[in-house]
Design an enzyme around this catalytic site. Structure first.
Site, mmCIF file in Angstrom:
data_model
loop_
_atom_site.group_PDB
_atom_site.id
_atom_site.type_symbol
_atom_site.label_atom_id
_atom_site.label_comp_id
_atom_site.label_asym_id
_atom_site.label_seq_id
_atom_site.Cartn_x
_atom_site.Cartn_y
_atom_site.Cartn_z
ATOM 1 N N GLY A 211 87.522 73.273 -23.398
ATOM 2 C CA GLY A 211 88.430 74.363 -23.757
ATOM 3 C C GLY A 211 89.018 74.145 -25.136
ATOM 4 N N HIS A 212 88.148 73.784 -26.090
ATOM 5 C CA HIS A 212 88.568 73.554 -27.466
ATOM 6 C C HIS A 212 87.351 73.588 -28.392
ATOM 7 C CE1 HIS A 212 87.846 69.477 -25.744
ATOM 8 N NE2 HIS A 212 87.126 69.353 -26.844
ATOM 9 N N ALA A 213 87.630 73.526 -29.676
ATOM 10 C CA ALA A 213 86.592 73.426 -30.699
ATOM 11 C C ALA A 213 86.975 72.281 -31.624
ATOM 12 C CB ALA A 213 86.486 74.724 -31.493
#
Length: 138
Positions: free
Chosen positions: A49-51
């Site tokens: 749930g991130h980049a």
């Protein structure tokens, strides 16, 4: 645009048990700076749930299965990982979410950078705005 891609790893077949491997700058397109693994994920939980701004990753499921949803700012693609002889390369600049973990799944992740909290983009709206700015400048 950089895209995620499945990379098939060498598979050495042997009646005593098979062997697969990967090496920095050989099967995966970066030098490995960090290795970690994900396990004991309770049913229904989501990881990721991130980049990343700079970090590239390669994910291999050693046991079990999971799905990785990769979002480039405009479209999402899902990859199912359930074999230990292929993995998913995710270049920086893509949002990733791991979900649908089977019981007792063990995922190995190697990264191109050491841990740096400042490299993370954890807000999806911020990520979408950044991607929109990138696309406007092209």
């Amino acid at each position: 645009m950089k895209e995620a891609q499945i990379i098939e790893l060498p598979k050495i077949l042997d009646p005593r048990g098979n062997l697969s491997f990967f090496e920095s700058n050989n099967q995966i397109p970066f030098e490995i700076k960090r290795t970690y693994w994900i396990y004991d994920v309770p049913g229904g939980e989501i990881r990721g749930g991130h980049a990343f701004k700079e970090q590239n990753e390669f994910i291999v499921v050693l046991s079990g299965s999971l799905d990785v949803a990769v979002f480039n700012g405009s479209e999402e693609k899902k990859y199912s990982l359930n074999r230990s002889y292929y993995g998913l390369y995710i270049p920086n600049g893509l949002w990733r979410r791991m979900e649908n973990f089977a019981t007792n799944t063990l995922a190995l992740v190697v990264s191109s950078t050491s841990y740096d909290e400042k490299d993370y983009i954890r807000d999806k709206d911020e990520f979408i705005k950044l991607k929109s700015k990138e696309n406007d400048s092209i």
